[in-house]
Motif scaffolding. Structure first.
Motif, short mmCIF file in Angstrom:
data_model
loop_
_atom_site.label_atom_id
_atom_site.label_comp_id
_atom_site.label_asym_id
_atom_site.label_seq_id
_atom_site.Cartn_x
_atom_site.Cartn_y
_atom_site.Cartn_z
N ASP A 117 -21.19 -12.80 -24.34
CA ASP A 117 -19.92 -12.98 -23.63
C ASP A 117 -18.81 -12.26 -24.38
O ASP A 117 -18.12 -12.84 -25.22
CB ASP A 117 -19.59 -14.46 -23.48
CG ASP A 117 -18.36 -14.70 -22.60
OD1 ASP A 117 -17.83 -13.71 -22.04
OD2 ASP A 117 -17.94 -15.86 -22.49
N ASP A 121 -15.44 -8.72 -17.68
CA ASP A 121 -15.86 -9.17 -16.35
C ASP A 121 -14.89 -8.58 -15.32
O ASP A 121 -14.15 -9.30 -14.67
CB ASP A 121 -15.87 -10.70 -16.29
CG ASP A 121 -16.44 -11.24 -14.99
OD1 ASP A 121 -17.16 -10.49 -14.30
OD2 ASP A 121 -16.15 -12.40 -14.66
N ILE A 125 -17.21 -11.90 -11.65
CA ILE A 125 -18.42 -12.55 -11.13
C ILE A 125 -18.93 -13.68 -12.03
O ILE A 125 -19.86 -14.37 -11.66
CB ILE A 125 -19.55 -11.53 -10.90
CG1 ILE A 125 -19.93 -10.83 -12.19
CG2 ILE A 125 -19.17 -10.54 -9.82
CD1 ILE A 125 -21.13 -9.91 -12.07
N LYS A 126 -18.31 -13.88 -13.19
CA LYS A 126 -18.75 -14.96 -14.08
C LYS A 126 -18.36 -16.30 -13.46
O LYS A 126 -17.17 -16.57 -13.25
CB LYS A 126 -18.10 -14.82 -15.45
CG LYS A 126 -18.50 -15.90 -16.42
CD LYS A 126 -17.80 -15.71 -17.75
CE LYS A 126 -18.09 -16.89 -18.66
NZ LYS A 126 -17.34 -16.77 -19.91
N PRO A 127 -19.34 -17.15 -13.16
CA PRO A 127 -19.05 -18.43 -12.53
C PRO A 127 -18.31 -19.39 -13.47
O PRO A 127 -18.52 -19.37 -14.68
CB PRO A 127 -20.41 -19.01 -12.17
CG PRO A 127 -21.41 -17.96 -12.46
CD PRO A 127 -20.77 -16.93 -13.32
N GLU A 128 -17.46 -20.21 -12.89
CA GLU A 128 -16.75 -21.24 -13.66
C GLU A 128 -17.63 -22.46 -13.87
O GLU A 128 -17.53 -23.14 -14.88
CB GLU A 128 -15.46 -21.63 -12.95
CG GLU A 128 -14.45 -20.50 -12.82
CD GLU A 128 -13.89 -20.06 -14.16
OE1 GLU A 128 -13.72 -20.92 -15.06
OE2 GLU A 128 -13.61 -18.86 -14.32
N ASP A 129 -18.47 -22.77 -12.88
CA ASP A 129 -19.35 -23.94 -12.94
C ASP A 129 -20.43 -23.71 -14.00
O ASP A 129 -21.15 -22.71 -13.96
CB ASP A 129 -20.00 -24.16 -11.57
CG ASP A 129 -20.95 -25.34 -11.57
OD1 ASP A 129 -20.60 -26.37 -12.15
OD2 ASP A 129 -22.05 -25.21 -10.98
N GLU A 131 -23.37 -25.02 -14.51
CA GLU A 131 -24.73 -24.90 -13.99
C GLU A 131 -24.97 -23.52 -13.39
O GLU A 131 -26.03 -22.92 -13.59
CB GLU A 131 -25.01 -25.99 -12.96
CG GLU A 131 -25.16 -27.36 -13.57
CD GLU A 131 -25.48 -28.43 -12.53
OE1 GLU A 131 -25.95 -28.08 -11.43
OE2 GLU A 131 -25.25 -29.61 -12.83
N GLU A 132 -23.99 -23.02 -12.64
CA GLU A 132 -24.12 -21.68 -12.06
C GLU A 132 -24.14 -20.63 -13.16
O GLU A 132 -24.85 -19.63 -13.07
CB GLU A 132 -22.97 -21.41 -11.09
CG GLU A 132 -23.07 -22.17 -9.79
CD GLU A 132 -21.92 -21.85 -8.86
OE1 GLU A 132 -21.39 -20.72 -8.91
OE2 GLU A 132 -21.54 -22.73 -8.07
N LEU A 133 -23.34 -20.84 -14.23
CA LEU A 133 -23.32 -19.91 -15.35
C LEU A 133 -24.68 -19.89 -16.05
O LEU A 133 -25.20 -18.82 -16.37
CB LEU A 133 -22.22 -20.28 -16.34
CG LEU A 133 -22.08 -19.37 -17.56
CD1 LEU A 133 -21.77 -17.93 -17.14
CD2 LEU A 133 -21.00 -19.90 -18.49
N MET A 136 -27.01 -17.88 -13.93
CA MET A 136 -26.71 -16.45 -14.02
C MET A 136 -27.20 -15.89 -15.35
O MET A 136 -27.78 -14.79 -15.40
CB MET A 136 -25.22 -16.20 -13.87
CG MET A 136 -24.84 -14.73 -13.97
SD MET A 136 -23.08 -14.49 -13.79
CE MET A 136 -23.06 -13.86 -12.13
#
Length: 180
Positions: A117, A121, A125-129, A131-133, A136
């Motif tokens: 990281d 970006d 497209i980097k998710p805030e959530d 779980e989604e991160l 990804m």
């Protein structure tokens, strides 16, 4: 152990590593995966635009593994400088200053740094959530691993027979057409 952490470690590297070492392993894996993904794209694009590019008077030809040696003198220094600048930025973002590191812990990553990281970006497209991160990150690791294998295969194939990867696809299509 690796099994407790939920990841595959057939050679037992994680069992012998402290958390900082594991973090460095992840940084290396994600970085090499990203480079390999770019390399795979570079194989296809570099060979597909051969002879039609405005760069270097369209004189760079042949398999992709020979392209860099065909770049005119002086450009290699510029390319190495650009890579060095990018790596210096990445090191400043993620690594503890060597003067501040414990002598027995070289290459320590910063506590607040997540491997890979670097804050780049541009498409958002980097998710805030979280779980989604995690999902990804897992996909990027898996695609990076696949790309590392693909790039190694491309390098080996081109080194063995001197044909570009795109040429292999074209030869295969012609052979199939002849068989029909």
């Amino acid at each position: 152990t690796a099994a407790e952490w939920g990841f595959w470690d057939p050679l037992g590297f994680a069992e012998k590593a402290d958390p900082n070492t594991l973090k460095r392993y992840r940084e290396a894996e994600i970085t090499h995966g990203r480079v390999a993904m770019l390399a795979v794209i570079g194989f296809f694009v570099g060979e597909a635009v051969e002879g039609s590019s405005f760069l270097f008077d369209a004189q760079i030809t042949g398999p992709a593994i020979s392209h860099f040696t065909q770049v005119p003198d002086g450009w290699d220094a510029l390319i190495v400088t650009m890579i060095g600048a990018a790596e210096a930025q990445r090191a400043q973002k993620g690594w503890v200053d060597p003067a501040e590191q414990a002598p027995d812990q070289p290459g320590t990553l910063k506590d607040d740094y997540y491997p890979g990281d670097i804050g780049f970006d541009p498409l958002g497209i980097k998710p805030e959530d979280p779980e989604e991160l995690d999902l990804m990150i897992t996909r990027e690791l898996q695609n990076g691993r696949l790309a590392m294998l693909a790039a190694a295969g491309f390098l080996a194939q081109e080194a063995v027979d001197g044909l570009g990867i795109v040429q292999h696809f074209q030869v295969g299509m012609i052979e199939k057409a002849v068989q029909l």
